[in-house]
Design an enzyme around this catalytic site. Structure first.
Site, PDB file in Angstrom:
ATOM      1  CG  HIS A  88      17.692   7.140  18.016  1.00 55.89           C
ATOM      2  ND1 HIS A  88      18.724   7.071  17.120  1.00 55.89           N
ATOM      3  CD2 HIS A  88      17.401   5.842  18.351  1.00 55.89           C
ATOM      4  CE1 HIS A  88      19.040   5.797  16.911  1.00 55.89           C
ATOM      5  NE2 HIS A  88      18.253   5.039  17.653  1.00 55.89           N
ATOM      6  CD  GLU A  89      15.205   4.620  21.303  1.00 56.67           C
ATOM      7  OE1 GLU A  89      14.552   3.750  20.699  1.00 56.67           O
ATOM      8  OE2 GLU A  89      16.437   4.540  21.488  1.00 56.67           O
TER       9      GLU A  89
ATOM     10  CG  HIS B 217      13.733   2.702  16.475  1.00 60.31           C
ATOM     11  ND1 HIS B 217      14.293   2.152  15.345  1.00 60.31           N
ATOM     12  CD2 HIS B 217      14.774   2.906  17.340  1.00 60.31           C
ATOM     13  CE1 HIS B 217      15.605   2.028  15.511  1.00 60.31           C
ATOM     14  NE2 HIS B 217      15.922   2.487  16.708  1.00 60.31           N
TER      15      HIS B 217
ATOM     16  CG  HIS C 184      10.476   1.706  10.472  1.00 61.93           C
ATOM     17  ND1 HIS C 184      11.737   1.145  10.471  1.00 61.93           N
ATOM     18  CD2 HIS C 184       9.918   1.337   9.293  1.00 61.93           C
ATOM     19  CE1 HIS C 184      11.917   0.487   9.336  1.00 61.93           C
ATOM     20  NE2 HIS C 184      10.822   0.577   8.611  1.00 61.93           N
TER      21      HIS C 184
END
Length: 713
Positions: free
Chosen positions: A495-496, A499, A502
């Site tokens: 999940h991290e 980020h 991105h």
């Protein structure tokens, strides 16, 4: 969780120049490629061994935190901030004397960048650095930069230099779409601070912004404050579950996983007992937000907060939440029945389902049905293997490799922080990720992503490389085993990293809209999408190996894990709908029709279904009301978009390079420099409706039989 190191941490005082905004169209290979370094080493191996710590570069020159020369000592923050403030004053003079045009936007962005490069870094250091002197110096820098941002937000001449550009139709039409959007974002941030108002109203807006900041800080502290009760009021046999302090028992949380029903009930009723000061603080915060929104031209705070998001307005959010609640209701009732059955089995004399029951009993049902004891999975998820798995996925999907790079002396704040270079196969070095993965004293217990420096195209044609931190709380390795992750920890890591990618691939011209600096209901899409990859056997099979035997993780274990996540998932989602609806009502029409507690009671009974417990006030522990005011729905909407992207583009083949490139081109590359719905539309090749979002979330609750059958072969 996204902590984008934004100046928004100073509340509305920082609005006009906060970096917490979106990014724009890809520069990609248009910027000259950075050469590959020969000092890089494979990422998996770097996380499989203990760090060398202070022995690294023992005799080398001390470079300072993140390679910033001034930050080799705490006093360096003052030097860095003064340098930034001097540069800011020069840039303000420059922009005010520059004829309106694209150059105006470039100078505004450079102004924002010069402040953010200190404030973003300081925002991270003040909570994560182990040394108090560094934390205090970073805190002081944050305050200093915040004061400057406050001045800029009330600088009428600065505002007028942007206004001249945006009121000249010919000039606006000549701007490229990204430059125009960035100019409009700066203007929007100015105006929500009230700079366009007359002098008296502008002062009121500034005062309200300051008040909101102070109330937010006070409320946030109060959400974690423990409650205490006299010892004799608690049954003796449960007292040992709590902290004892003289004649009192301290309750510092909900104890949601405690097997004893009475322990959970006591914790719920005592921890959520209303505190008069906290209640007054919340009421003042909501009222002040409403007054500010009305002052700057919005009918409610929610209308102001949702500008530029996927949802666009609170009416759409409520339509989304109400439709989702209707579709969930039958499934939620079945989940509560299942919980009731388990409670009756374990506690026949009291089988009514209460708000303190679902987390515990759903866990019991999962364990009984699927045998997903974390200790069975951990040996297959060593940290080195998981990092290699991410490397394989990113390489096949996006042509990206992660390499470990040895940090210079003084560059990291703890000896176990690893530095990763993010390298594209043709574009070269894209940026750096600092991995602060391990538990240590005084480290915040949260998994999150921090932007330390945003990417942007500099005047000399070079690209300012983005720098981010990923913070997790993983156990350290032992003498007998490497760091082993539970399935939940592995999913959080993916999940991290979503980020972080991105941030790396949102290579925009302007740092104000780089990477994760985008609307909240879009910002979680890349990270949630990575969870789908983390739960797909075809991906997991690339890296999950027993750290001792090398045996791959069996398919049926992955299938069991995925199935177990569907247990009581409707009730979990219904709870999120309740929280999001409560948030919308609190930030909707004022004065509120009832007390915040009466509204909580009504909303809980309508949108969750379990009874309100008298003399409790859960809203006083709802910390997200500060950072996610009027935007708590964002996680649900981001999940809906991520689910649609997964099913449309990656379900058939999670390593599809063409789909990966499209994902980069349509969604990641723009940061927040494009309207979020346009990015979603570009990726899905259609404009999804509220019904489409709801259907995606509901379909996610069902077992995906196609994948299930494939996994079970």
């Amino acid at each position: 969780m996204l902590c984008t190191g934004r100046l928004g941490g100073f509340g509305a005082r920082a609005a006009a120049l906060r970096p917490g905004r979106a990014g724009r169209g890809s520069l990609g290979a248009a910027v000259r490629a950075r050469r590959v370094s020969t000092s890089w080493s494979p990422v998996g191996a770097a996380f499989s061994v203990k760090p060398q710590g202070s022995r690294w570069d023992l005799f080398g020159e001390r470079r300072g935190l993140f390679g910033v020369p001034e930050l080799s000592a705490p006093e360096g923050f003052h030097i860095a901030q003064e340098k930034a403030l001097r540069k800011t004053e020069l840039l303000v003079e420059r922009v005010c004397s520059t004829p309106p045009g694209p150059q105006t936007v470039l100078i505004f962005d450079e102004l924002s960048d010069s402040l953010c490069r200190v404030a973003d870094l300081a925002d991270f250091v003040k909570i994560a650095h182990p040394e108090p002197a560094f934390r205090e110096a970073a805190e002081a820098a944050c305050r200093s930069i915040g004061t400057m941002v406050e001045k800029l937000n009330t600088n009428v001449e600065l505002y007028q230099s942007l206004q001249k550009l945006l009121t000249d139709k010919k000039l606006v039409d000549s701007l490229d779409p990204e430059t125009r959007r960035v100019a409009e974002l700066f203007m929007f941030d100015f105006e929500i601070s009230g700079i366009h108002l007359d002098k008296e109203k502008r002062k009121r807006a500034v005062d309200l912004n300051v008040k909101i900041l102070d109330l937010s800080s006070t409320f946030l502290m109060g959400t974690n404050f423990p409650n205490k009760i006299e010892k004799h009021l608690l049954p003796e046999h449960i007292r040992h579950n709590f902290i004892s302090a003289g004649d009192h028992i301290i309750i510092d949380g909900l104890h949601a996983e405690a097997p004893d029903d009475l322990v959970r009930e006591a914790a719920y009723k005592i921890f959520l007992y209303p505190n008069a000061a906290q209640l007054k603080c919340l009421e003042e915060l909501l009222s002040s937000r409403d007054l500010l929104a009305k002052l700057v031209g919005y009918s409610t705070f929610s209308h102001r907060a949702l500008q530029g998001t996927i949802a666009k307005n609170p009416e759409t959010v409520m339509q989304f939440l109400e439709k989702l609640s209707d579709k969930l209701s039958e499934r939620t009732l079945k989940d509560f029945e299942m919980i009731r059955g388990m409670k009756m089995k374990l506690n026949p004399q009291n089988s009514e389902v209460m708000p303190w029951d679902p987390p515990y009993y759903s866990g019991v049902i999962r364990a009984e049905r699927y045998n997903i004891e974390p200790s069975l999975y951990c040996p297959f998820f060593s940290l080195g293997a998981c990092m290699e798995g991410l490397n394989i996925l990113l390489n096949r999907l996006l042509g990206i490799s992660l390499y470990a790079e040895q940090p210079a002396k003084g560059e990291v704040w703890s000896e176990d922080v690893r530095k990763l270079a993010v390298v594209h196969e043709s574009e070269g070095l894209l940026g750096y990720i600092y991995c602060d993965f391990f538990q240590r004293a005084d480290k915040p217990h949260q998994d999150c992503h921090f932007t330390i420096r945003g990417g942007r195209l500099k005047e000399d044609g070079d690209y300012q490389l983005p720098v981010v931190v990923l913070m997790l709380n993983l156990p350290r390795s032992s003498k007998s085993s490497p760091t082993l992750l539970t399935p939940g920890m592995m999913e959080n890591l993916f999940h991290e990293m979503g980020h972080a990618m991105h941030s790396m691939l949102g290579r925009t011209r302007y740092q104000h809209v780089t990477g994760t600096r985008c609307p909240t209901d879009f910002a979680e899409v890349p990270s949630i999408l990575m969870e789908y990859f983390a739960n797909d056997y075809r991906v997991v099979n690339q890296f999950a190996r027993h750290y001792q035997t090398g045996q791959p993780l069996p398919k049926n274990m992955v299938s069991r894990l995925c199935e177990s996540k569907k247990v009581c998932a409707a009730a979990d989602m219904q709870l999120q709908v309740f929280y999001a609806t409560l948030d919308q009502i609190y930030h909707g029409k004022h004065p509120l029709r009832n007390s915040t507690t009466d509204i909580l009671k009504e909303t809980q009974e309508r949108f969750y279904g379990l009874p309100y417990v008298p003399n409790t006030a859960w809203q006083l522990r709802f910390s997200h009301l500060v950072g996610y005011g009027a935007k708590y729905y964002s996680y649900l909407m981001s999940r809906a978009v991520a689910c649609m992207v997964w099913k449309e583009c990656f379900l058939q083949d999670p390593f599809n390079r063409a789909a990966g490139e499209r994902y980069r081109r349509e969604m990641l590359a723009h940061g927040g420099g494009r309207e979020p719905m346009l990015m979603v539309e570009g990726m899905l090749q259609k404009c999804p409706s509220v019904d489409d979002f709801v259907s995606a979330l509901i379909s996610d609750l069902d077992l995906d039989f196609e994948t299930f059958l494939m996994d079970s072969k």
